[in-house]
Design an enzyme around this catalytic site. Structure first.
Site, PDB file in Angstrom:
ATOM      1  N   ASP A 178       0.856  -1.186   0.000  1.00 42.43           N
ATOM      2  CA  ASP A 178       0.000   0.000   0.000  1.00 42.43           C
ATOM      3  C   ASP A 178       0.890   1.232   0.000  1.00 42.43           C
ATOM      4  O   ASP A 178       1.574   1.507   0.991  1.00 42.43           O
ATOM      5  CB  ASP A 178      -0.925   0.014   1.224  1.00 42.43           C
ATOM      6  CG  ASP A 178      -2.046   1.037   1.095  1.00 42.43           C
ATOM      7  OD1 ASP A 178      -1.750   2.175   0.672  1.00 42.43           O
ATOM      8  OD2 ASP A 178      -3.204   0.714   1.415  1.00 42.43           O
ATOM      9  N   ARG A 239     -11.870  -1.381  -8.941  1.00 48.70           N
ATOM     10  CA  ARG A 239     -12.335  -0.605 -10.086  1.00 48.70           C
ATOM     11  C   ARG A 239     -11.760  -1.189 -11.371  1.00 48.70           C
ATOM     12  O   ARG A 239     -10.607  -1.627 -11.415  1.00 48.70           O
ATOM     13  CB  ARG A 239     -11.891   0.866  -9.976  1.00 48.70           C
ATOM     14  CG  ARG A 239     -12.721   1.699  -9.014  1.00 48.70           C
ATOM     15  CD  ARG A 239     -14.108   1.982  -9.579  1.00 48.70           C
ATOM     16  NE  ARG A 239     -14.887   2.878  -8.719  1.00 48.70           N
ATOM     17  CZ  ARG A 239     -15.731   2.470  -7.787  1.00 48.70           C
ATOM     18  NH1 ARG A 239     -15.895   1.181  -7.557  1.00 48.70           N
ATOM     19  NH2 ARG A 239     -16.420   3.347  -7.078  1.00 48.70           N
ATOM     20  N   ASP A 263     -15.011  -8.468 -10.251  1.00 45.28           N
ATOM     21  CA  ASP A 263     -16.270  -7.760 -10.016  1.00 45.28           C
ATOM     22  C   ASP A 263     -16.295  -6.450 -10.780  1.00 45.28           C
ATOM     23  O   ASP A 263     -17.339  -5.811 -10.862  1.00 45.28           O
ATOM     24  CB  ASP A 263     -16.468  -7.495  -8.519  1.00 45.28           C
ATOM     25  CG  ASP A 263     -17.830  -6.902  -8.206  1.00 45.28           C
ATOM     26  OD1 ASP A 263     -18.842  -7.484  -8.673  1.00 45.28           O
ATOM     27  OD2 ASP A 263     -17.887  -5.877  -7.523  1.00 45.28           O
ATOM     28  N   GLU A 268     -17.795  -1.544 -18.756  1.00 52.10           N
ATOM     29  CA  GLU A 268     -19.005  -2.041 -18.103  1.00 52.10           C
ATOM     30  C   GLU A 268     -20.230  -1.338 -18.676  1.00 52.10           C
ATOM     31  O   GLU A 268     -20.175  -0.128 -18.922  1.00 52.10           O
ATOM     32  CB  GLU A 268     -18.933  -1.801 -16.588  1.00 52.10           C
ATOM     33  CG  GLU A 268     -17.810  -2.534 -15.904  1.00 52.10           C
ATOM     34  CD  GLU A 268     -17.750  -2.259 -14.399  1.00 52.10           C
ATOM     35  OE1 GLU A 268     -18.668  -1.586 -13.877  1.00 52.10           O
ATOM     36  OE2 GLU A 268     -16.793  -2.705 -13.748  1.00 52.10           O
ATOM     37  N   HIS A 287     -20.261  -5.964 -10.903  1.00 49.57           N
ATOM     38  CA  HIS A 287     -19.894  -4.814 -10.069  1.00 49.57           C
ATOM     39  C   HIS A 287     -20.872  -4.647  -8.892  1.00 49.57           C
ATOM     40  O   HIS A 287     -21.473  -3.594  -8.697  1.00 49.57           O
ATOM     41  CB  HIS A 287     -19.851  -3.529 -10.903  1.00 49.57           C
ATOM     42  CG  HIS A 287     -18.953  -2.480 -10.308  1.00 49.57           C
ATOM     43  ND1 HIS A 287     -18.267  -1.580 -11.060  1.00 49.57           N
ATOM     44  CD2 HIS A 287     -18.626  -2.199  -9.009  1.00 49.57           C
ATOM     45  CE1 HIS A 287     -17.559  -0.783 -10.274  1.00 49.57           C
ATOM     46  NE2 HIS A 287     -17.763  -1.140  -9.019  1.00 49.57           N
ATOM     47  N   ILE A 288     -20.983  -5.729  -8.125  1.00 48.29           N
ATOM     48  CA  ILE A 288     -21.915  -5.722  -6.993  1.00 48.29           C
ATOM     49  C   ILE A 288     -21.192  -6.038  -5.681  1.00 48.29           C
ATOM     50  O   ILE A 288     -21.844  -6.408  -4.699  1.00 48.29           O
ATOM     51  CB  ILE A 288     -23.074  -6.724  -7.220  1.00 48.29           C
ATOM     52  CG1 ILE A 288     -22.586  -8.080  -7.746  1.00 48.29           C
ATOM     53  CG2 ILE A 288     -24.080  -6.152  -8.200  1.00 48.29           C
ATOM     54  CD1 ILE A 288     -21.946  -8.971  -6.736  1.00 48.29           C
ATOM     55  N   GLY A 289     -19.871  -5.851  -5.668  1.00 49.08           N
ATOM     56  CA  GLY A 289     -19.106  -6.205  -4.474  1.00 49.08           C
ATOM     57  C   GLY A 289     -19.619  -5.559  -3.210  1.00 49.08           C
ATOM     58  O   GLY A 289     -19.724  -6.193  -2.166  1.00 49.08           O
TER      59      GLY A 289
END
Length: 322
Positions: A178, A239, A263, A268, A287-289
């Site tokens: 990170d 994303r 996802d 999209e 894309h429903i995480g």
């Protein structure tokens, strides 16, 4: 477009489910819009709007230009990036954007783990065998357990640490990259800090939990995919655009990876001709995480509350730092 009342106008997506909309409607004229209604209809709807409660619709410059009175965009989720809002226009006009960091971390974490387990145990392949009356073939198509696997996190914020807390119970080691956290912060969150290349080389499962911005566009491309273990899997619940989908397809087609759980995608909704759809070792969700009933309702209530605060002349609780 306003119906002529003297109340301020607020546009809200029809997918927003909230128990406190009643209070909002007592204070404002609320216009409900489908995020799929099309730009032309949104341009008409936002003409007099002082606030928009946004979940799925991309608020482009064209839409924002049609809303000269707009003061607030209240996001129901955590995402504030160019896939959702024209940030340059928002900055130029000093429009406040609020969001809900961490509101759907549990939902995202659960989907992340589910995708990894489904790939390792070949869940969707086995389900198809059963439906095709190929019981014996299914029994001979063995998967693997994730116990003892090295899990690598690209991004170790709310969602990443939620996943880590879950997969520790499976016996996975926790490794993280990170760029916004120092090594000590990663250690304090239960991770082993690694640079990106080392993470890709050493880990069996790579999951992505960073926002899309210039610095993360195609963060995972051909070079990075070639660094990964041949039997590794890649999970993207963040994303589309962070992963180069074309390079990912080539890596999967060439047998360089065990599989992928996606996802989010660069384009999209996905087109039926996308070659990733032909891969048995790829699981794609729409894309429903972060979109469970619990997370959607909680995020919507916070977004509605931000608009209510605006109408009362109060400061926002969770403004996004633009």
């Amino acid at each position: 477009m306003s119906t002529g009342s003297n109340k301020p106008v607020v546009v809200i997506e029809d997918s927003v489910i909230s128990n406190n909309v009643k209070e909002l409607k007592s204070m404002a004229e609320v216009i409900t819009m489908s995020p799929y209604a099309g730009v032309d209809k949104w341009i008409i709807a936002v003409k007099d709007a002082v606030a928009v409660i946004d979940r799925k619709m991309r608020l482009s410059k064209e839409v924002l230009d049609a809303a000269p009175a707009l003061k607030l965009i209240a996001r129901t989720g955590i995402g504030v990036d160019e896939t959702r809002i024209d940030l340059n226009e928002v900055r130029r006009r000093n429009i406040v954007v609020t969001y809900n960091p961490g509101i759907n971390s549990d939902s995202v974490a659960e989907l992340t783990v589910m995708l990894a387990l489904s790939i390792y145990r070949k869940l969707f392949i086995l389900n198809r065998y059963v439906r095709e009356a190929k019981w014996a073939e299914g029994q001979s198509n063995l998967g693997n357990q994730i116990k003892g696997k090295a899990w690598g996190f690209i991004g170790f914020g709310n969602a990443g640490t939620h996943v880590a807390n879950i997969v520790k119970s499976f016996g996975c080691s926790i490794n993280a990259y990170d760029p916004y956290l120092n090594k000590q912060a990663i250690v304090e969150r239960g991770g082993n800090p690694l640079e990106l290349d080392a993470l890709l080389r050493q880990c069996d499962i790579i999951s992505i939990h960073v926002p899309l911005m210039d610095s993360t566009k195609h963060l995972i491309g051909e070079r990075e995919l070639n660094l990964m273990k041949k039997d590794a899997i890649l999970i993207n619940v963040s994303r589309g655009g962070i992963v180069d989908d074309t390079a990912l397809y080539r890596a999967l087609k060439g047998g360089k990876l065990r599989g992928a759980g996606l996802d989010t995608l660069e384009d999209e909704p996905i087109h039926v001709t996308n070659p990733l759809l032909t891969m048995d070792n790829v699981i794609i969700t729409p894309h429903i995480g972060g979109s469970t009933h619990e997370a959607v309702i909680a995020g919507a209530e916070l977004a509605v509350n931000e608009v209510v605060r605006l109408l009362k002349g109060e400061k926002p609780l969770s403004p996004y730092k633009l």
